[in-house]
Design a protein around this motif. Structure first.
Motif, mmCIF file in Angstrom:
data_model
loop_
_atom_site.group_PDB
_atom_site.id
_atom_site.type_symbol
_atom_site.label_atom_id
_atom_site.label_comp_id
_atom_site.label_asym_id
_atom_site.label_seq_id
_atom_site.Cartn_x
_atom_site.Cartn_y
_atom_site.Cartn_z
ATOM 1 N N SER A 271 0.836 -1.199 0.000
ATOM 2 C CA SER A 271 0.000 0.000 0.000
ATOM 3 C C SER A 271 0.872 1.251 0.000
ATOM 4 O O SER A 271 1.951 1.276 0.603
ATOM 5 N N ASP A 272 0.370 2.308 -0.657
ATOM 6 C CA ASP A 272 1.099 3.587 -0.667
ATOM 7 C C ASP A 272 0.660 4.508 0.475
ATOM 8 O O ASP A 272 1.134 5.653 0.564
ATOM 9 N N CYS A 273 -0.234 4.028 1.310
ATOM 10 C CA CYS A 273 -0.756 4.729 2.486
ATOM 11 C C CYS A 273 0.269 5.690 3.138
ATOM 12 O O CYS A 273 1.261 5.251 3.700
ATOM 13 N N ALA A 274 0.048 6.993 3.043
ATOM 14 C CA ALA A 274 0.996 7.978 3.572
ATOM 15 C C ALA A 274 0.291 9.321 3.752
ATOM 16 O O ALA A 274 -0.671 9.620 3.041
ATOM 17 N N PRO A 275 0.805 10.127 4.692
ATOM 18 C CA PRO A 275 0.205 11.453 4.921
ATOM 19 C C PRO A 275 0.771 12.484 3.947
ATOM 20 O O PRO A 275 1.977 12.609 3.800
ATOM 21 N N LEU A 276 -0.100 13.246 3.306
ATOM 22 C CA LEU A 276 0.322 14.116 2.203
ATOM 23 C C LEU A 276 0.377 15.600 2.546
ATOM 24 O O LEU A 276 0.559 16.420 1.650
ATOM 25 N N TRP A 277 0.206 15.963 3.816
ATOM 26 C CA TRP A 277 0.171 17.393 4.116
ATOM 27 C C TRP A 277 1.469 18.105 3.734
ATOM 28 O O TRP A 277 1.450 19.146 3.070
ATOM 29 N N GLU A 278 2.609 17.532 4.104
ATOM 30 C CA GLU A 278 3.895 18.202 3.815
ATOM 31 C C GLU A 278 4.092 18.395 2.319
ATOM 32 O O GLU A 278 4.552 19.451 1.867
ATOM 33 N N LEU A 279 3.768 17.338 1.581
ATOM 34 C CA LEU A 279 3.902 17.401 0.130
ATOM 35 C C LEU A 279 3.000 18.504 -0.444
ATOM 36 O O LEU A 279 3.430 19.325 -1.259
#
Lengths: 337, 337
Positions: A194-202
């Motif tokens: 899974s690519d499950c990750a938090p994207l806020w920083e990006l």
């Protein structure tokens, strides 16, 4: 303390307190002197404009390569905030547990939530726990509601302009393929993750690079690119043209889906975003994406047609044909998030 | 549109959109030109300090005398905010639906949520819908997270002082008795009805009358008075003395529970609050309570002991004895909320 969940853990009495004090609160505490409160929390330092998002999670299996239901919940809610320009700050967590659930499993999930939240700078401030009898729920479902402060924007379909370029932050279909492989025990490949990750920083990095030229962001989760692109086409009233050959996809994922006869476009992602950017800001946006660990494979995948006024998505296929990419009727699997 | 929920209603594609557009959004819209958005909402006019509360609801049966799971959810979340001084403003709504659920039932519940929210001046701003396969959930569970603005306080256990008087806004054990009667089809009495109601107005009226003499409020839901009083005793570190004879209870409820051999103290309430008020503000507080339709039977039920420093609850019984009221181990029924 009993080693499985009992109905009395949800009745608001002594066992409820023990479950909170011994299992839930310690795992979620952001710092040794911070603990989530019980029924409600006052957020003295939450600045406006406030962004809010809610999601329930029923994914099966609960543990899968690349994540688990807890990490997925925190990332999913962070991403919904981030797509609106919201810096994630505070979370609520509500659990529905099945009688008989091993406490050890609950502990692992709570630790995963706590760890993902701390890494993302998010505090779990209040929650709720219900226990239902065996058979009334499939193990454990959870709900996260996230609160944040809008740091950029407004962004959204109403900001999209003819001529905008459509970017994606990385490869497609990783999450759905990993869940399908894990659930059906296909054992096809150990490398489906899974690519499950938090994207806020990006998202914040692109917003900084592109300024007001960043018009919209959206994470293509359930229904994948097919559903998300169709939603944005409908809501903007504009025609989106996607070049199939430009879509980044891991070779293992492509091979896995091809053997099963599945189209990657409606397959879910949990750590990717689509971005609509004015042409002049594309180089800076791509650079910002690629400098971030979660955006190394970012690519230009399409454009918003000039002149055309129809809210639809056109796919330019690898063999040079053009077809309408429809909103899928039965996109993929249930319970992928 | 199919007349029961299908898995594809939760897959993010065309049927998900239809469900939202035709069933969910119209029922929840606060005004004809307001509609909940999809993944996240920006709340431009939410003033701080922000109060947040979350709850999942699994009550069975879903429809009962005095309410249903939808009304219960909205009231429960409003009340958790109100007990912290929060004026309820915005709600999120997350649904977990079972494949095969009749759409007609979902419509009734959505209408109940919409109606209760509009009456209370609350807007549902964003949500989420998951569908799980038959057997993976018992019909329908829902989560509401409420956001409000703190209008009075701080209130809470840390504000309670020795000498404070403890009030209750009305009769006890109505909700739990109604659910038990409805669930077990005891058919004992047609007049057992849940007290399910939103308490913000009542709380605000007392706060206006008592000012900073209102020290704490809490709604005794799961675990009833037994659990709530014990929590406040523990968290304040003070001894609470309750006069059993002073507890208001409807005769039908008392008779029903007595026949079943159940103590009313751990039985759930869904439209009542306990209040801790400094002695000098008791007359004004009682008057404010009794002037409100939901507080007509408000009563003084106890006091915070002076001098004593132990965090516990003492019950002065009707026959003149004193005993410690313990945090209940197995308080009442599962799935009453």
């Amino acid at each position: 303390m009993s080693e499985t969940i009992r109905l009395a853990h949800g009745l608001g009495g002594r066992l409820s307190q023990e479950l909170l004090d011994q299992v839930i609160v310690p795992a979620l505490s952001a710092t040794p002197d911070h603990a989530p409160t019980l029924d409600a929390a006052v957020l003295l330092d939450l600045e406006g404009p406030v962004v809010v998002s809610t999601d329930s999670f029923t994914v099966t299996p609960r543990f899968f390569p690349g994540g688990d239901i807890g990490k997925l919940a925190v990332c999913g809610t962070i991403n919904d905030l981030a797509m609106m320009g919201g810096e994630p700050r505070y979370f609520t967590l509500s659990l529905i547990l099945e009688e008989g659930l091993p406490l050890e499993e609950l502990r692992r999930i709570m630790n995963s939530i706590g760890e993902t939240a701390r890494r993302a700078g998010v505090q779990v401030v209040t929650g709720d726990t219900k226990v239902v009898e065996k058979g009334a729920v499939d193990g454990l479902y959870l709900n996260t509601t996230g609160l944040g402060t809008r740091r950029f924007g407004p962004v959204g379909p109403e900001q999209i302009r003819a001529g905008d370029v459509i970017l994606i932050s990385g490869t497609i279909a990783d999450h759905g393929a990993a869940i399908l492989n894990a659930r059906e025990k296909l054992g096809f490949s150990q490398t489906l993750e899974s690519d499950c990750a938090p994207l806020w920083e990006l998202a914040a990095a692109v917003a900084k690079a592109a300024g007001s030229h960043l018009h919209a962001l959206r994470d293509p989760t359930r229904g994948g690119l097919s559903a998300t692109l169709n939603e944005l086409a409908r809501d903007s009233g504009l025609e989106l043209v996607i070049e199939e050959a430009a879509l980044p996809i891991r070779p293992e994922v492509a091979a896995f889906l091809e053997i099963l006869g599945l189209d990657p476009l409606p397959i879910a992602n949990e750590g990717k975003c689509l971005l609509w950017v004015a042409a002049e800001a594309v180089p800076a946006s791509l650079q910002a994406l690629r400098q971030h660990p979660l955006g190394r494979q970012a690519a230009i995948i399409g454009r918003v047609e000039k002149g055309a006024k129809r809210g639809r998505v056109i796919l330019e296929t690898q063999i040079g044909t053009r077809r309408v990419l429809e909103m899928p009727l039965e996109p993929g699997l249930p319970r992928i998030c």
